[in-house]
Design a protein around this motif. Sequence first.
Motif, PDB file in Angstrom:
ATOM      1  N   ILE A  31      -8.386  -0.118   2.590  1.00  0.00           N
ATOM      2  CA  ILE A  31      -7.934   0.619   1.399  1.00  0.00           C
ATOM      3  C   ILE A  31      -6.502   0.633   1.252  1.00  0.00           C
ATOM      4  O   ILE A  31      -5.858   1.078   2.412  1.00  0.00           O
ATOM      5  N   LEU A  32      -5.619   0.205   0.042  1.00  0.00           N
ATOM      6  CA  LEU A  32      -4.251   0.412  -0.049  1.00  0.00           C
ATOM      7  C   LEU A  32      -3.919   1.525  -1.170  1.00  0.00           C
ATOM      8  O   LEU A  32      -4.720   1.589  -2.040  1.00  0.00           O
ATOM      9  N   ASP A  33      -3.176   2.366  -0.801  1.00  0.00           N
ATOM     10  CA  ASP A  33      -2.660   3.358  -1.794  1.00  0.00           C
ATOM     11  C   ASP A  33      -1.426   2.914  -2.205  1.00  0.00           C
ATOM     12  O   ASP A  33      -0.476   2.646  -1.405  1.00  0.00           O
ATOM     13  N   TYR A  34      -1.109   3.134  -3.693  1.00  0.00           N
ATOM     14  CA  TYR A  34       0.030   3.003  -4.154  1.00  0.00           C
ATOM     15  C   TYR A  34       1.064   4.058  -4.831  1.00  0.00           C
ATOM     16  O   TYR A  34       0.346   5.078  -5.492  1.00  0.00           O
ATOM     17  N   ASP A  35       2.098   3.798  -4.672  1.00  0.00           N
ATOM     18  CA  ASP A  35       2.900   5.050  -5.658  1.00  0.00           C
ATOM     19  C   ASP A  35       3.285   4.498  -7.142  1.00  0.00           C
ATOM     20  O   ASP A  35       2.472   3.618  -7.498  1.00  0.00           O
ATOM     21  N   SER A  36       3.769   5.443  -7.916  1.00  0.00           N
ATOM     22  CA  SER A  36       4.185   5.186  -9.081  1.00  0.00           C
ATOM     23  C   SER A  36       4.865   3.728  -9.552  1.00  0.00           C
ATOM     24  O   SER A  36       4.930   3.355 -10.606  1.00  0.00           O
ATOM     25  N   ASP A  37       5.624   3.356  -8.534  1.00  0.00           N
ATOM     26  CA  ASP A  37       6.063   2.167  -8.651  1.00  0.00           C
ATOM     27  C   ASP A  37       5.491   0.804  -8.372  1.00  0.00           C
ATOM     28  O   ASP A  37       5.807  -0.349  -8.293  1.00  0.00           O
ATOM     29  N   GLY A  38       4.008   1.029  -7.862  1.00  0.00           N
ATOM     30  CA  GLY A  38       3.384   0.030  -7.385  1.00  0.00           C
ATOM     31  C   GLY A  38       3.526  -0.284  -5.860  1.00  0.00           C
ATOM     32  O   GLY A  38       3.180  -1.229  -5.349  1.00  0.00           O
ATOM     33  N   LYS A  39       4.411   0.415  -5.258  1.00  0.00           N
ATOM     34  CA  LYS A  39       4.604  -0.012  -3.933  1.00  0.00           C
ATOM     35  C   LYS A  39       3.439   0.816  -2.641  1.00  0.00           C
ATOM     36  O   LYS A  39       3.234   1.841  -3.172  1.00  0.00           O
ATOM     37  N   VAL A  40       3.036   0.062  -1.906  1.00  0.00           N
ATOM     38  CA  VAL A  40       2.088   0.575  -0.722  1.00  0.00           C
ATOM     39  C   VAL A  40       2.515   1.503  -0.034  1.00  0.00           C
ATOM     40  O   VAL A  40       3.684   1.578   0.460  1.00  0.00           O
ATOM     41  N   VAL A  41       2.143   2.879  -0.250  1.00  0.00           N
ATOM     42  CA  VAL A  41       2.394   4.258   0.643  1.00  0.00           C
ATOM     43  C   VAL A  41       1.404   4.645   1.639  1.00  0.00           C
ATOM     44  O   VAL A  41       1.985   5.230   2.510  1.00  0.00           O
ATOM     45  N   ALA A  42       0.288   3.813   1.400  1.00  0.00           N
ATOM     46  CA  ALA A  42      -0.567   4.195   2.699  1.00  0.00           C
ATOM     47  C   ALA A  42      -1.798   3.042   2.876  1.00  0.00           C
ATOM     48  O   ALA A  42      -2.046   2.370   1.733  1.00  0.00           O
ATOM     49  N   ILE A  43      -2.009   2.916   4.160  1.00  0.00           N
ATOM     50  CA  ILE A  43      -3.386   1.891   4.661  1.00  0.00           C
ATOM     51  C   ILE A  43      -4.195   2.565   5.178  1.00  0.00           C
ATOM     52  O   ILE A  43      -3.817   3.340   6.068  1.00  0.00           O
ATOM     53  N   THR A  44      -5.569   2.418   4.860  1.00  0.00           N
ATOM     54  CA  THR A  44      -6.705   2.840   5.613  1.00  0.00           C
ATOM     55  C   THR A  44      -7.648   1.842   5.946  1.00  0.00           C
ATOM     56  O   THR A  44      -7.831   1.184   5.320  1.00  0.00           O
ATOM     57  N   LEU A  45      -7.932   1.927   7.153  1.00  0.00           N
ATOM     58  CA  LEU A  45      -8.819   1.054   7.810  1.00  0.00           C
ATOM     59  C   LEU A  45     -10.098   1.577   8.358  1.00  0.00           C
ATOM     60  O   LEU A  45      -9.851   2.368   9.414  1.00  0.00           O
ATOM     61  N   ASP A  46     -11.185   1.532   7.566  1.00  0.00           N
ATOM     62  CA  ASP A  46     -12.481   2.196   8.013  1.00  0.00           C
ATOM     63  C   ASP A  46     -13.057   1.367   9.077  1.00  0.00           C
ATOM     64  O   ASP A  46     -12.884   0.149   9.148  1.00  0.00           O
ATOM     65  N   ASN A  47     -13.922   1.687   9.800  1.00  0.00           N
ATOM     66  CA  ASN A  47     -14.603   0.903  10.850  1.00  0.00           C
ATOM     67  C   ASN A  47     -13.829   0.276  12.000  1.00  0.00           C
ATOM     68  O   ASN A  47     -13.907  -0.935  12.049  1.00  0.00           O
ATOM     69  N   TYR A  48     -12.526   0.871  12.321  1.00  0.00           N
ATOM     70  CA  TYR A  48     -11.469   0.467  13.056  1.00  0.00           C
ATOM     71  C   TYR A  48     -11.929  -0.271  14.253  1.00  0.00           C
ATOM     72  O   TYR A  48     -11.388  -1.339  14.488  1.00  0.00           O
ATOM     73  N   VAL A  71      -0.771   7.077  -6.601  1.00  0.00           N
ATOM     74  CA  VAL A  71      -1.194   7.039  -7.867  1.00  0.00           C
ATOM     75  C   VAL A  71      -2.229   6.073  -8.246  1.00  0.00           C
ATOM     76  O   VAL A  71      -2.744   6.222  -9.369  1.00  0.00           O
ATOM     77  N   ALA A  72      -2.445   5.305  -7.202  1.00  0.00           N
ATOM     78  CA  ALA A  72      -3.535   4.241  -7.362  1.00  0.00           C
ATOM     79  C   ALA A  72      -4.012   4.131  -6.043  1.00  0.00           C
ATOM     80  O   ALA A  72      -3.391   3.889  -5.050  1.00  0.00           O
ATOM     81  N   THR A  73      -5.188   3.602  -6.143  1.00  0.00           N
ATOM     82  CA  THR A  73      -6.021   3.108  -4.759  1.00  0.00           C
ATOM     83  C   THR A  73      -6.650   1.866  -5.150  1.00  0.00           C
ATOM     84  O   THR A  73      -7.365   1.792  -6.160  1.00  0.00           O
ATOM     85  N   ASP A  74      -6.722   0.812  -4.135  1.00  0.00           N
ATOM     86  CA  ASP A  74      -7.264  -0.361  -4.369  1.00  0.00           C
ATOM     87  C   ASP A  74      -8.127  -0.570  -3.104  1.00  0.00           C
ATOM     88  O   ASP A  74      -7.619  -0.751  -2.142  1.00  0.00           O
ATOM     89  N   ALA A  75      -9.559  -0.844  -3.104  1.00  0.00           N
ATOM     90  CA  ALA A  75     -10.228  -1.094  -2.095  1.00  0.00           C
ATOM     91  C   ALA A  75     -10.157  -2.922  -1.760  1.00  0.00           C
ATOM     92  O   ALA A  75     -10.699  -3.444  -2.707  1.00  0.00           O
ATOM     93  N   ILE A  76      -9.174  -3.360  -0.992  1.00  0.00           N
ATOM     94  CA  ILE A  76      -9.187  -4.601  -0.748  1.00  0.00           C
ATOM     95  C   ILE A  76     -10.609  -5.247  -0.117  1.00  0.00           C
ATOM     96  O   ILE A  76     -11.016  -6.359  -0.635  1.00  0.00           O
ATOM     97  N   THR A  77     -11.289  -4.660   0.732  1.00  0.00           N
ATOM     98  CA  THR A  77     -12.547  -4.961   1.232  1.00  0.00           C
ATOM     99  C   THR A  77     -13.200  -3.647   1.170  1.00  0.00           C
ATOM    100  O   THR A  77     -12.845  -2.483   1.119  1.00  0.00           O
ATOM    101  N   ASP A  78     -14.373  -3.891   1.949  1.00  0.00           N
ATOM    102  CA  ASP A  78     -15.232  -2.437   2.208  1.00  0.00           C
ATOM    103  C   ASP A  78     -14.643  -1.500   3.152  1.00  0.00           C
ATOM    104  O   ASP A  78     -14.585  -0.212   3.062  1.00  0.00           O
TER     105      ASP A  78
END
Length: 68
Positions: free
Chosen positions: A32-49, A22-29
């Motif tokens: 990226i962290l994705d959150y559910d409706s309770d504000g819990k992290v549900v996914a982590i994306t690392l670009d340029n791994y 329900v929400a996404t936050d770009a911590i750095t370029d």
Amino acid sequence: MKIQYFPDTDTLAIELTTQPVVATDAITDDLILDYDSDGKVVAITLDNYSKNVETVDLQALGVPLLAA
């Protein structure tokens, strides 16, 4: 939990749960962290791994397997 690597984009995606995002936050370029409706992290994306992670071996040590 699902961990996927996409070599065409050099992206590591970690899906912690199947809860809808329900929400996404770009911590750095590249982080990226994705959150559910309770504000819990549900996914982590690392670009340029390969540029952000020095190790070539991925290990999951002491990660508990939780029942759904």
